[in-house]
Write an enzyme that holds these catalytic residues in place. Structure first.
Site, PDB file in Angstrom:
ATOM      1  CG  ASN A  19      -2.068  -0.863   1.104  1.00 21.31           C
ATOM      2  OD1 ASN A  19      -3.057  -0.465   0.217  1.00 21.31           O
ATOM      3  ND2 ASN A  19      -2.285  -2.119   1.486  1.00 21.31           N
ATOM      4  CG  MET A  95       1.071  -5.641  11.098  1.00 23.71           C
ATOM      5  SD  MET A  95      -0.581  -5.671  10.699  1.00 23.71           S
ATOM      6  CE  MET A  95      -1.134  -7.014  11.568  1.00 23.71           C
ATOM      7  CB  ILE A  97      -2.988  -1.626  19.331  1.00 19.25           C
ATOM      8  CG1 ILE A  97      -3.639  -2.795  18.316  1.00 19.25           C
ATOM      9  CG2 ILE A  97      -4.075  -0.717  19.998  1.00 19.25           C
ATOM     10  CD1 ILE A  97      -4.359  -3.719  19.311  1.00 19.25           C
ATOM     11  CG  ASN A 112      -5.604   1.423   9.427  1.00 16.35           C
ATOM     12  OD1 ASN A 112      -4.555   1.205   9.053  1.00 16.35           O
ATOM     13  ND2 ASN A 112      -6.489   0.462   9.983  1.00 16.35           N
ATOM     14  CG  HIS A 114      -9.649  -3.355   9.082  1.00 18.55           C
ATOM     15  ND1 HIS A 114      -8.764  -3.925   9.564  1.00 18.55           N
ATOM     16  CD2 HIS A 114     -10.805  -4.091   8.778  1.00 18.55           C
ATOM     17  CE1 HIS A 114      -9.304  -4.860  10.285  1.00 18.55           C
ATOM     18  NE2 HIS A 114     -10.728  -5.092   9.679  1.00 18.55           N
ATOM     19  CB  SER A 141     -13.068   0.063   5.563  1.00 20.53           C
ATOM     20  OG  SER A 141     -13.877  -0.924   5.138  1.00 20.53           O
ATOM     21  CG  LEU A 149      -8.271  -2.251  16.982  1.00 21.38           C
ATOM     22  CD1 LEU A 149      -6.962  -1.580  16.623  1.00 21.38           C
ATOM     23  CD2 LEU A 149      -8.212  -3.601  17.572  1.00 21.38           C
ATOM     24  CG  ASP A 150      -9.733  -2.340  13.124  1.00 20.94           C
ATOM     25  OD1 ASP A 150      -8.540  -1.648  12.631  1.00 20.94           O
ATOM     26  OD2 ASP A 150      -9.306  -3.399  13.102  1.00 20.94           O
ATOM     27  CD  GLU A 179      -5.898  -3.785   1.536  1.00 20.73           C
ATOM     28  OE1 GLU A 179      -4.655  -3.677   1.508  1.00 20.73           O
ATOM     29  OE2 GLU A 179      -6.531  -4.510   2.001  1.00 20.73           O
TER      30      GLU A 179
HETATM   31  C1  GRF Z   1      -3.264  -4.776   4.072  1.00 22.08           C
HETATM   32  O1  GRF Z   1      -3.999  -5.882   3.633  1.00 22.08           O
HETATM   33  C2  GRF Z   1      -3.953  -3.803   4.993  1.00 22.08           C
HETATM   34  O2  GRF Z   1      -5.479  -3.699   4.638  1.00 22.08           O
HETATM   35  C3  GRF Z   1      -3.684  -4.271   6.049  1.00 22.08           C
HETATM   36  O3  GRF Z   1      -2.148  -4.729   6.177  1.00 22.08           O
HETATM   37  C4  GRF Z   1      -2.176  -5.179   5.017  1.00 22.08           C
HETATM   38  C5  GRF Z   1      -0.932  -4.338   4.583  1.00 22.08           C
HETATM   39  O4  GRF Z   1      -0.390  -5.048   3.429  1.00 22.08           O
HETATM   40  N1  GRF Z   1      -3.793  -3.087   7.298  1.00 22.08           N
HETATM   41  P1  GRF Z   1       0.930  -4.062   2.741  1.00 22.08           P
HETATM   42  O5  GRF Z   1       2.059  -4.154   3.755  1.00 22.08           O
HETATM   43  O6  GRF Z   1       0.599  -2.642   2.493  1.00 22.08           O
HETATM   44  O7  GRF Z   1       1.287  -4.714   1.463  1.00 22.08           O
END
Ligand code: GRF
Length: 223
Positions: A19, A95, A97, A112, A114, A141, A149-150, A179
């Site tokens: 991403n 990853m 919190i 973020n 998700h 999303s 959280l989320d 995404e």
């Molecule tokens: C993605 O699937 C995102 O939705 C989640 O963690 C993953 C991260 O993937 N929060 P990357 O590191 O961007 O490839």
């Protein structure tokens, strides 16, 4: 931000960073009117760090105590962020919190992504849980980060179909491809000052988003 000053993004990652790369490429291509000021990882071995460096982006690593960092993880992270004066902070596969205190300090300036159609499937292992439940649709999303959280207001969602025979791998790949479209889209709105945080809600073009915007990729997959 004065006219002519580029909108500055900070991106937080923990792993692959696909991403982050999609966002960084969109900035370089001009489809997001912003520059990635820094990519920060909480893991020294995050593959995304090399990807960011290859694009000429400054990187930093802020380790939690268990991975050899100092006790003050969040103050260190806040310091690393402040050094780069971001207008917006994008969590992209980050990853950890973050505490309510940290989140509140950056409220309205942190997004973020998700991998679910929030509010469904907060937390981890979303693809497996969607398959287990027998759902026919899934997605991702982009939401403002709040202390829940989320749970912050969702700006934009992608919808994909769950296909017969899908595995966690095929489904997550289908969701991830979307995404990489919707996160840059939302950040482009931020950089254009079209998206704002006000009164605990997301506002787009001066209108309060009482429900998320949706990009539906279900038909695209079948055609
Ligand atoms: C993605 O699937 C995102 O939705 C989640 O963690 C993953 C991260 O993937 N929060 P990357 O590191 O961007 O490839």
């Amino acid at each position: 931000m004065s006219a002519g000053t580029p909108f500055r993004l900070a991106i937080l990652i923990s792993g692959r960073g696909s991403n982050m790369i999609a966002i960084a490429r969109a900035c370089l291509a001009g489809s997001i009117a912003a520059r990635v000021a820094v990519v920060i990882s909480d893991r020294a071995d995050a593959a995304g760090l090399a990807g960011a460096a290859a694009l000429g982006i400054e990187t930093a690593t802020v380790l939690p105590p268990r991975a050899g960092g100092g006790a003050a993880f969040e103050p260190s992270l806040a310091g690393a962020l402040e050094a780069h004066r971001p207008d917006m902070i994008a969590l992209a596969g980050f990853m950890r919190i973050l505490s309510g205190r940290f989140v509140d300090h950056h409220l309205g300036r942190m997004l973020n992504i998700h991998p679910s159609l929030l509010p469904a499937y907060r937390g981890l292992h979303t693809h497996a849980r969607v398959l287990e439940a027998g759902d026919t649709q899934h997605g991702a999303s982009v939401h403002f980060v709040t202390a829940e959280l989320d749970g912050g207001p969702v700006v934009l969602q992608s919808k994909v179909a769950v296909e017969p025979g899908d595995t966690e791998a095929t489904l997550s790949a289908r969701v991830q491809a979307t995404e990489h479209i919707i996160y840059p889209r939302v950040l482009a709105w931020c950089a254009q000052r079209r998206l704002a945080w006000r009164e605990g809600a997301a506002w787009l073009d001066g209108r309060r988003l009482d429900a998320p915007m949706v990009e539906d990729f279900r038909a695209a997959a079948r055609s």
